[in-house]
Design a protein around this motif. Structure first.
Motif, short mmCIF file in Angstrom:
data_model
loop_
_atom_site.label_atom_id
_atom_site.label_comp_id
_atom_site.label_asym_id
_atom_site.label_seq_id
_atom_site.Cartn_x
_atom_site.Cartn_y
_atom_site.Cartn_z
N MET A 201 20.53 -59.71 38.78
CA MET A 201 20.20 -58.53 38.00
C MET A 201 21.38 -58.23 37.07
O MET A 201 22.44 -57.82 37.52
CB MET A 201 19.93 -57.35 38.93
CG MET A 201 19.58 -56.09 38.19
SD MET A 201 18.86 -54.81 39.21
CE MET A 201 20.30 -54.08 39.93
N GLN A 202 21.21 -58.48 35.79
CA GLN A 202 22.26 -58.27 34.80
C GLN A 202 22.05 -56.95 34.08
O GLN A 202 20.93 -56.61 33.70
CB GLN A 202 22.27 -59.39 33.76
CG GLN A 202 22.96 -60.63 34.20
CD GLN A 202 24.47 -60.51 34.15
OE1 GLN A 202 25.05 -59.47 33.92
NE2 GLN A 202 25.13 -61.61 34.40
N SER A 203 23.14 -56.24 33.87
CA SER A 203 23.07 -55.00 33.09
C SER A 203 23.70 -55.22 31.73
O SER A 203 24.50 -56.14 31.54
CB SER A 203 23.79 -53.87 33.83
OG SER A 203 25.18 -54.13 33.90
N ILE A 204 23.33 -54.34 30.80
CA ILE A 204 23.89 -54.37 29.45
C ILE A 204 23.99 -52.94 28.97
O ILE A 204 23.16 -52.09 29.31
CB ILE A 204 23.02 -55.25 28.51
CG1 ILE A 204 23.72 -55.46 27.16
CG2 ILE A 204 21.61 -54.71 28.39
CD1 ILE A 204 23.10 -56.56 26.32
N SER A 205 25.02 -52.67 28.18
CA SER A 205 25.23 -51.30 27.70
C SER A 205 24.15 -50.89 26.71
O SER A 205 23.60 -51.72 25.97
CB SER A 205 26.60 -51.15 27.05
OG SER A 205 26.64 -51.82 25.81
N LEU A 206 23.87 -49.61 26.70
CA LEU A 206 22.87 -49.07 25.78
C LEU A 206 23.29 -49.32 24.33
O LEU A 206 22.45 -49.63 23.48
CB LEU A 206 22.66 -47.58 26.04
CG LEU A 206 21.56 -46.91 25.23
CD1 LEU A 206 20.21 -47.56 25.45
CD2 LEU A 206 21.49 -45.42 25.56
N GLU A 207 24.59 -49.22 24.02
CA GLU A 207 25.07 -49.46 22.65
C GLU A 207 24.75 -50.89 22.21
O GLU A 207 24.32 -51.11 21.08
CB GLU A 207 26.58 -49.21 22.54
CG GLU A 207 26.97 -47.76 22.68
CD GLU A 207 27.13 -47.29 24.13
OE1 GLU A 207 26.96 -48.11 25.06
OE2 GLU A 207 27.40 -46.10 24.32
N ALA A 208 24.96 -51.85 23.11
CA ALA A 208 24.65 -53.24 22.78
C ALA A 208 23.15 -53.42 22.59
O ALA A 208 22.70 -54.12 21.67
CB ALA A 208 25.16 -54.18 23.86
#
Length: 157
Positions: free
Chosen positions: A1-8
């Motif tokens: 499960m990978q997360s990514i920033s909302l800005e990205a």
């Protein structure tokens, strides 16, 4: 499960912050814990269908490194988006790397400002970023600055 920033996510999907907050509120996108920098993160798999380009596994790995703040990966991801003719996303990543002093990103970002790719055309910002890259020893930027200086054109006041 990978997360990514909302800005990205906003940069690589060309969808607004408001859209993503709405999707989180409607539970279409899973909001995860804030990252070490205090940024809102979401589950990467929830945003894949909205990406502005297709990413292979290598590009995804670079994207996660870039989102974690690695300047060299940010520069690479910026170049990936430039090559895919998605200059707005490219500028996001190039700016992040340039702010960390990454000379290649500075030179590329200067070129984006010069051409109005992904940002409004701005000669002053173009010159600033290219000069910073040249000061960092970037060969192409050094050549660009030398060409400007040898053109005998007065610089605007």
């Amino acid at each position: 499960m990978q997360s990514i920033s909302l800005e990205a996510v906003i940069a690589i999907t060309k969808r607004s912050k408001r859209t993503w907050w709405r999707r989180m509120a409607e539970q279409q996108v899973q909001r995860l814990a804030k990252d070490a920098a205090g940024r809102t993160t979401v589950l990467f798999d929830d945003i894949v269908q909205d990406l502005c380009i297709r990413l292979d596994d290598e590009a995804k790995a670079l994207l996660f490194l870039a989102d974690a703040g690695h300047a060299d990966a940010q520069n690479e991801v910026g170049q990936l988006f430039l090559a895919a003719e998605k200059p707005e996303a490219a500028v996001y990543w190039l700016h992040a790397a340039a702010e960390q002093g990454y000379a290649d990103a500075m030179q590329l970002l200067g070129g984006c400002y010069a051409a109005g790719k992904g940002v409004p055309k701005n000669v002053n910002l173009s010159l600033m970023w290219i000069a910073k890259a040249a000061a960092g020893g970037h060969v192409v930027a050094l050549s660009q600055v030398a060409g400007l200086l040898s053109s005998n054109k007065p610089l605007a006041h």
